[in-house]
Design an enzyme around this catalytic site. Sequence first.
Site, PDB file in Angstrom:
ATOM      1  N   HIS A   1     -49.824  46.822  35.522  1.00 25.82           N
ATOM      2  CA  HIS A   1     -49.851  46.400  36.925  1.00 25.82           C
ATOM      3  C   HIS A   1     -50.165  47.597  37.827  1.00 25.82           C
ATOM      4  O   HIS A   1     -50.972  47.498  38.749  1.00 25.82           O
ATOM      5  CB  HIS A   1     -48.482  45.845  37.361  1.00 25.82           C
ATOM      6  CG  HIS A   1     -48.074  44.557  36.729  1.00 25.82           C
ATOM      7  ND1 HIS A   1     -46.917  44.434  35.987  1.00 25.82           N
ATOM      8  CD2 HIS A   1     -48.640  43.317  36.734  1.00 25.82           C
ATOM      9  CE1 HIS A   1     -46.790  43.169  35.589  1.00 25.82           C
ATOM     10  NE2 HIS A   1     -47.824  42.477  36.009  1.00 25.82           N
TER      11      HIS A   1
ATOM     12  N   ARG B   1     -57.147  41.356  31.345  1.00 30.90           N
ATOM     13  CA  ARG B   1     -56.918  42.099  30.103  1.00 30.90           C
ATOM     14  C   ARG B   1     -57.882  41.586  29.043  1.00 30.90           C
ATOM     15  O   ARG B   1     -59.048  41.383  29.316  1.00 30.90           O
ATOM     16  CB  ARG B   1     -55.455  41.924  29.664  1.00 30.90           C
ATOM     17  CG  ARG B   1     -54.498  42.657  30.567  1.00 30.90           C
ATOM     18  CD  ARG B   1     -53.098  42.177  30.389  1.00 30.90           C
ATOM     19  NE  ARG B   1     -52.967  40.799  30.866  1.00 30.90           N
ATOM     20  CZ  ARG B   1     -51.825  40.197  31.095  1.00 30.90           C
ATOM     21  NH1 ARG B   1     -50.714  40.824  30.875  1.00 30.90           N
ATOM     22  NH2 ARG B   1     -51.783  38.964  31.547  1.00 30.90           N
TER      23      ARG B   1
ATOM     24  N   LYS C   1     -41.110  30.254  34.967  1.00 27.98           N
ATOM     25  CA  LYS C   1     -41.169  31.242  33.880  1.00 27.98           C
ATOM     26  C   LYS C   1     -39.771  31.768  33.506  1.00 27.98           C
ATOM     27  O   LYS C   1     -39.674  32.636  32.642  1.00 27.98           O
ATOM     28  CB  LYS C   1     -42.053  32.415  34.305  1.00 27.98           C
ATOM     29  CG  LYS C   1     -43.553  32.159  34.162  1.00 27.98           C
ATOM     30  CD  LYS C   1     -44.320  33.472  34.291  1.00 27.98           C
ATOM     31  CE  LYS C   1     -45.799  33.332  33.962  1.00 27.98           C
ATOM     32  NZ  LYS C   1     -46.514  34.616  34.114  1.00 27.98           N
TER      33      LYS C   1
ATOM     34  N   SER D   1     -45.765  41.859  30.482  1.00 29.66           N
ATOM     35  CA  SER D   1     -44.330  41.960  30.782  1.00 29.66           C
ATOM     36  C   SER D   1     -43.540  41.302  29.653  1.00 29.66           C
ATOM     37  O   SER D   1     -42.454  41.768  29.288  1.00 29.66           O
ATOM     38  CB  SER D   1     -44.011  41.281  32.111  1.00 29.66           C
ATOM     39  OG  SER D   1     -44.661  41.943  33.173  1.00 29.66           O
TER      40      SER D   1
HETATM   41  P1  ADP Z   1     -48.616  35.998  36.734  1.00 31.44           P
HETATM   42  O1  ADP Z   1     -47.393  35.200  36.397  1.00 31.44           O
HETATM   43  O2  ADP Z   1     -49.202  35.652  38.058  1.00 31.44           O
HETATM   44  O3  ADP Z   1     -49.640  36.060  35.648  1.00 31.44           O
HETATM   45  P2  ADP Z   1     -48.019  38.750  36.046  1.00 31.44           P
HETATM   46  O4  ADP Z   1     -46.960  39.623  36.604  1.00 31.44           O
HETATM   47  O5  ADP Z   1     -47.934  38.405  34.611  1.00 31.44           O
HETATM   48  O6  ADP Z   1     -48.031  37.464  36.952  1.00 31.44           O
HETATM   49  O7  ADP Z   1     -49.432  39.387  36.310  1.00 31.44           O
HETATM   50  C1  ADP Z   1     -49.868  39.684  37.610  1.00 31.44           C
HETATM   51  C2  ADP Z   1     -51.290  40.202  37.546  1.00 31.44           C
HETATM   52  O8  ADP Z   1     -51.310  41.447  36.861  1.00 31.44           O
HETATM   53  C3  ADP Z   1     -52.229  39.278  36.773  1.00 31.44           C
HETATM   54  O9  ADP Z   1     -53.494  39.323  37.383  1.00 31.44           O
HETATM   55  C4  ADP Z   1     -52.292  39.900  35.422  1.00 31.44           C
HETATM   56  O10 ADP Z   1     -53.517  39.614  34.770  1.00 31.44           O
HETATM   57  C5  ADP Z   1     -52.208  41.366  35.793  1.00 31.44           C
HETATM   58  N1  ADP Z   1     -51.705  42.172  34.693  1.00 31.44           N
HETATM   59  C6  ADP Z   1     -50.517  42.083  34.051  1.00 31.44           C
HETATM   60  N2  ADP Z   1     -50.418  42.998  33.066  1.00 31.44           N
HETATM   61  C7  ADP Z   1     -51.583  43.691  33.101  1.00 31.44           C
HETATM   62  C8  ADP Z   1     -52.132  44.744  32.323  1.00 31.44           C
HETATM   63  N3  ADP Z   1     -51.479  45.278  31.297  1.00 31.44           N
HETATM   64  N4  ADP Z   1     -53.356  45.189  32.633  1.00 31.44           N
HETATM   65  C9  ADP Z   1     -54.042  44.626  33.651  1.00 31.44           C
HETATM   66  N5  ADP Z   1     -53.612  43.636  34.407  1.00 31.44           N
HETATM   67  C10 ADP Z   1     -52.392  43.160  34.139  1.00 31.44           C
END
Ligand code: ADP
Length: 161
Positions: free
Chosen positions: A18, A91, A42, A129
């Site tokens: 992130h 990703r 979630k 996460s």
């Molecule tokens: P959501 O529930 O909206 O998917 P996340 O917290 O899982 O929320 O992800 C928020 C954003 O961060 C999303 O666009 C996700 O693709 C991006 N993201 C999460 N982990 C990574 C990572 N390791 N590399 C790049 N982008 C990431």
Amino acid sequence: MKRIAICPGTFDPITNGHIDIVMRSLSIFDEIVVAVAPNPKKTPLFKIEERMDLIGESFKDLERVTIESFDGLLVDYVKQKGGVAIVRGLRAISDFEYELQMALMNRRLDSVIETVFMMPSEEYSFLTSTIIKEIASFGGSVKGLVPEIVEKALSEVFKLK
Ligand code: ADP
């Protein structure tokens, strides 16, 4: 005029993936609002206030990054903040289908707001996460994958369990 982008997500918890995306976005936009969704569907490990605190700590030296929570339609929130874009991370290819669906639906709801995708550094390409929580729950090390403050928060949570 300041170009504001909204970076929405659950951030349960924030990872270096992130952070990588937000840092890259800062080179394109003047201000990034990290918008935390409660996302009860979630069943997050961390409460929204905890997630926001961990994000705040992670970006504490960056004036151009702010942290907020939001509920409801993302495009409405973006408009309310005066944002020009939604930033999402892409990703491995598995993200693509869902992200394309969301981006096209958001465009349908508001054609002025663009969705911008950023690719993280390779080392974070498979980082989620969910995987972080899984490793931490079994006592594995997540060093180098999350900020130190998150490492601490995870070890406290799983010690209590
Ligand atoms: P959501 O529930 O909206 O998917 P996340 O917290 O899982 O929320 O992800 C928020 C954003 O961060 C999303 O666009 C996700 O693709 C991006 N993201 C999460 N982990 C990574 C990572 N390791 N590399 C790049 N982008 C990431």
